[in-house]
Design a protein around this motif. Structure first.
Motif, PDB file in Angstrom:
ATOM      1  N   VAL A 187       0.855  -1.180   0.000  1.00  0.00           N
ATOM      2  CA  VAL A 187       0.000   0.000   0.000  1.00  0.00           C
ATOM      3  C   VAL A 187       0.892   1.231   0.000  1.00  0.00           C
ATOM      4  CG1 VAL A 187      -1.741   1.304   1.280  1.00  0.00           C
ATOM      5  CG2 VAL A 187      -1.841  -1.198   1.242  1.00  0.00           C
ATOM      6  N   LEU A 188       0.671   2.099  -0.981  1.00  0.00           N
ATOM      7  CA  LEU A 188       1.450   3.315  -1.133  1.00  0.00           C
ATOM      8  C   LEU A 188       0.535   4.517  -0.879  1.00  0.00           C
ATOM      9  CD1 LEU A 188       3.092   2.204  -4.487  1.00  0.00           C
ATOM     10  CD2 LEU A 188       4.172   2.176  -2.221  1.00  0.00           C
ATOM     11  N   PRO A 189       0.623   5.132   0.301  1.00  0.00           N
ATOM     12  CA  PRO A 189      -0.226   6.287   0.578  1.00  0.00           C
ATOM     13  C   PRO A 189       0.250   7.509  -0.199  1.00  0.00           C
ATOM     14  CG  PRO A 189       1.257   5.898   2.411  1.00  0.00           C
ATOM     15  CD  PRO A 189       1.491   4.791   1.429  1.00  0.00           C
ATOM     16  N   VAL A 190      -0.682   8.224  -0.782  1.00  0.00           N
ATOM     17  CA  VAL A 190      -0.376   9.450  -1.528  1.00  0.00           C
ATOM     18  C   VAL A 190      -1.452  10.483  -1.241  1.00  0.00           C
ATOM     19  CG1 VAL A 190       0.839   8.253  -3.399  1.00  0.00           C
ATOM     20  CG2 VAL A 190      -1.609   8.709  -3.619  1.00  0.00           C
ATOM     21  N   HIS A 191      -1.169  11.713  -1.647  1.00  0.00           N
ATOM     22  CA  HIS A 191      -2.156  12.777  -1.652  1.00  0.00           C
ATOM     23  C   HIS A 191      -2.674  13.079  -0.250  1.00  0.00           C
ATOM     24  CE1 HIS A 191      -5.717  14.809  -3.716  1.00  0.00           C
ATOM     25  NE2 HIS A 191      -4.626  15.405  -4.171  1.00  0.00           N
ATOM     26  N   TYR A 192      -1.759  13.212   0.699  1.00  0.00           N
ATOM     27  CA  TYR A 192      -2.145  13.479   2.081  1.00  0.00           C
ATOM     28  C   TYR A 192      -1.446  14.706   2.650  1.00  0.00           C
ATOM     29  CZ  TYR A 192       2.211  10.967   2.713  1.00  0.00           C
ATOM     30  OH  TYR A 192       3.512  10.565   2.619  1.00  0.00           O
ATOM     31  N   GLU A 193      -0.558  15.339   1.888  1.00  0.00           N
ATOM     32  CA  GLU A 193       0.112  16.531   2.389  1.00  0.00           C
ATOM     33  C   GLU A 193       0.507  17.432   1.224  1.00  0.00           C
ATOM     34  OE1 GLU A 193       3.441  15.160   4.653  1.00  0.00           O
ATOM     35  OE2 GLU A 193       4.472  14.342   2.926  1.00  0.00           O
ATOM     36  N   GLY A 194       0.790  18.681   1.551  1.00  0.00           N
ATOM     37  CA  GLY A 194       1.234  19.617   0.543  1.00  0.00           C
ATOM     38  C   GLY A 194       0.195  20.658   0.154  1.00  0.00           C
ATOM     39  N   TRP A 195      -1.030  20.487   0.572  1.00  0.00           N
ATOM     40  CA  TRP A 195      -2.093  21.449   0.285  1.00  0.00           C
ATOM     41  C   TRP A 195      -2.847  21.744   1.579  1.00  0.00           C
ATOM     42  CZ3 TRP A 195      -2.519  23.531  -4.527  1.00  0.00           C
ATOM     43  CH2 TRP A 195      -1.899  22.852  -5.566  1.00  0.00           C
ATOM     44  N   SER A 196      -3.371  22.935   1.697  1.00  0.00           N
ATOM     45  CA  SER A 196      -4.049  23.336   2.940  1.00  0.00           C
ATOM     46  C   SER A 196      -5.349  22.588   3.184  1.00  0.00           C
ATOM     47  CB  SER A 196      -4.310  24.842   2.940  1.00  0.00           C
ATOM     48  OG  SER A 196      -5.180  25.194   1.876  1.00  0.00           O
ATOM     49  N   HIS A 197      -5.955  22.010   2.172  1.00  0.00           N
ATOM     50  CA  HIS A 197      -7.226  21.315   2.377  1.00  0.00           C
ATOM     51  C   HIS A 197      -7.054  19.880   2.895  1.00  0.00           C
ATOM     52  CE1 HIS A 197      -6.240  20.697  -1.932  1.00  0.00           C
ATOM     53  NE2 HIS A 197      -6.745  19.503  -1.750  1.00  0.00           N
ATOM     54  N   PHE A 198      -5.822  19.396   2.994  1.00  0.00           N
ATOM     55  CA  PHE A 198      -5.600  18.098   3.632  1.00  0.00           C
ATOM     56  C   PHE A 198      -5.652  18.292   5.142  1.00  0.00           C
ATOM     57  CE2 PHE A 198      -2.902  17.260  -0.283  1.00  0.00           C
ATOM     58  CZ  PHE A 198      -3.870  16.509  -0.904  1.00  0.00           C
ATOM     59  N   THR A 199      -6.498  17.537   5.807  1.00  0.00           N
ATOM     60  CA  THR A 199      -6.625  17.701   7.254  1.00  0.00           C
ATOM     61  C   THR A 199      -5.889  16.617   8.024  1.00  0.00           C
ATOM     62  OG1 THR A 199      -8.720  16.468   7.374  1.00  0.00           O
ATOM     63  CG2 THR A 199      -8.860  18.848   6.980  1.00  0.00           C
ATOM     64  N   GLU A 200      -5.351  15.612   7.341  1.00  0.00           N
ATOM     65  CA  GLU A 200      -4.527  14.579   7.977  1.00  0.00           C
ATOM     66  C   GLU A 200      -3.262  14.408   7.152  1.00  0.00           C
ATOM     67  OE1 GLU A 200      -7.387  11.375  10.164  1.00  0.00           O
ATOM     68  OE2 GLU A 200      -7.050  11.083   8.037  1.00  0.00           O
ATOM     69  N   GLY A 201      -2.133  14.520   7.792  1.00  0.00           N
ATOM     70  CA  GLY A 201      -0.862  14.333   7.128  1.00  0.00           C
ATOM     71  C   GLY A 201      -0.263  12.980   7.427  1.00  0.00           C
ATOM     72  N   ARG A 202       1.022  12.872   7.208  1.00  0.00           N
ATOM     73  CA  ARG A 202       1.714  11.595   7.403  1.00  0.00           C
ATOM     74  C   ARG A 202       1.549  11.061   8.820  1.00  0.00           C
ATOM     75  NH1 ARG A 202       7.424   9.426   5.165  1.00  0.00           N
ATOM     76  NH2 ARG A 202       7.628   7.669   6.591  1.00  0.00           N
ATOM     77  N   GLN A 203       1.614  11.933   9.814  1.00  0.00           N
ATOM     78  CA  GLN A 203       1.474  11.469  11.194  1.00  0.00           C
ATOM     79  C   GLN A 203       0.124  10.791  11.417  1.00  0.00           C
ATOM     80  OE1 GLN A 203       1.994  14.489  14.185  1.00  0.00           O
ATOM     81  NE2 GLN A 203       2.090  13.001  15.833  1.00  0.00           N
ATOM     82  N   GLY A 204      -0.936  11.340  10.844  1.00  0.00           N
ATOM     83  CA  GLY A 204      -2.258  10.717  10.962  1.00  0.00           C
ATOM     84  C   GLY A 204      -2.309   9.361  10.286  1.00  0.00           C
ATOM     85  N   VAL A 205      -1.666   9.256   9.132  1.00  0.00           N
ATOM     86  CA  VAL A 205      -1.609   7.979   8.416  1.00  0.00           C
ATOM     87  C   VAL A 205      -0.820   6.961   9.238  1.00  0.00           C
ATOM     88  CG1 VAL A 205      -0.868   6.814   6.300  1.00  0.00           C
ATOM     89  CG2 VAL A 205      -1.808   9.143   6.178  1.00  0.00           C
ATOM     90  N   GLU A 206       0.334   7.374   9.749  1.00  0.00           N
ATOM     91  CA  GLU A 206       1.148   6.470  10.557  1.00  0.00           C
ATOM     92  C   GLU A 206       0.384   5.973  11.778  1.00  0.00           C
ATOM     93  OE1 GLU A 206       4.601   8.903  11.258  1.00  0.00           O
ATOM     94  OE2 GLU A 206       5.667   8.029   9.539  1.00  0.00           O
ATOM     95  N   SER A 207      -0.338   6.860  12.443  1.00  0.00           N
ATOM     96  CA  SER A 207      -1.106   6.487  13.638  1.00  0.00           C
ATOM     97  C   SER A 207      -2.210   5.494  13.306  1.00  0.00           C
ATOM     98  CB  SER A 207      -1.720   7.725  14.294  1.00  0.00           C
ATOM     99  OG  SER A 207      -0.725   8.564  14.787  1.00  0.00           O
TER     100      SER A 207
END
Length: 130
Positions: free
Chosen positions: A84-104
């Motif tokens: 599983v390759l997570p993408v499209h979760y950071e880099g724009w202000s409309h993302f409310t969960e970043g890598r830390q949220g995915v890791e958790s």
């Protein structure tokens, strides 16, 4: 519900001769709904590119446009993909969960889901066998 505002979501399942672990699935920007859950009934997925980010816009309130990390982990548990390759979760202000949220979320998931997660890091080759 967001479909009324943004239209259809396009995801892809790609199959070709010689795949070793199942099809290659790019989810597209979507939320967890019955159609996504049915992918496991229709395909054996080896590798999935999972769009996350829990996108919301202030203007549309609680309406979500992409998967939350928890929904992504749940979907991965249903699909059983090897990678599983997570993408499209950071880099724009409309993302409310970043890598830390995915890791958790993935850390709290069953071990097959945890073990499937691979991070794409620019400049670093990621071994894939699809």
């Amino acid at each position: 519900m967001s479909r009324l505002i943004v239209g259809e979501v396009t995801g892809f399942v790609l199959r070709w001769t010689g795949q070793q672990h199942g099809a290659f699935w790019i989810t597209g920007d979507t939320v967890l709904y019955r159609g996504l859950r049915q992918v496991a009934d229709r395909f054996t997925i080896g590798t999935m590119v999972l769009h996350l980010g829990a996108v919301r816009f202030h203007l549309t309130g609680p309406l979500r446009y992409t998967l939350t990390a928890a929904d992504g982990a749940e979907l991965c548990g249903l699909i059983g993909a090897r990678t599983v390759l997570p993408v499209h979760y950071e880099g724009w202000s409309h993302f409310t969960e970043g890598r830390q949220g995915v890791e958790s979320a993935f850390a709290a998931a069953p071990s097959p889901v945890r073990d499937s997660l691979r991070w794409l890091t620019p400049g670093t080759p990621t071994p894939l066998t699809v």
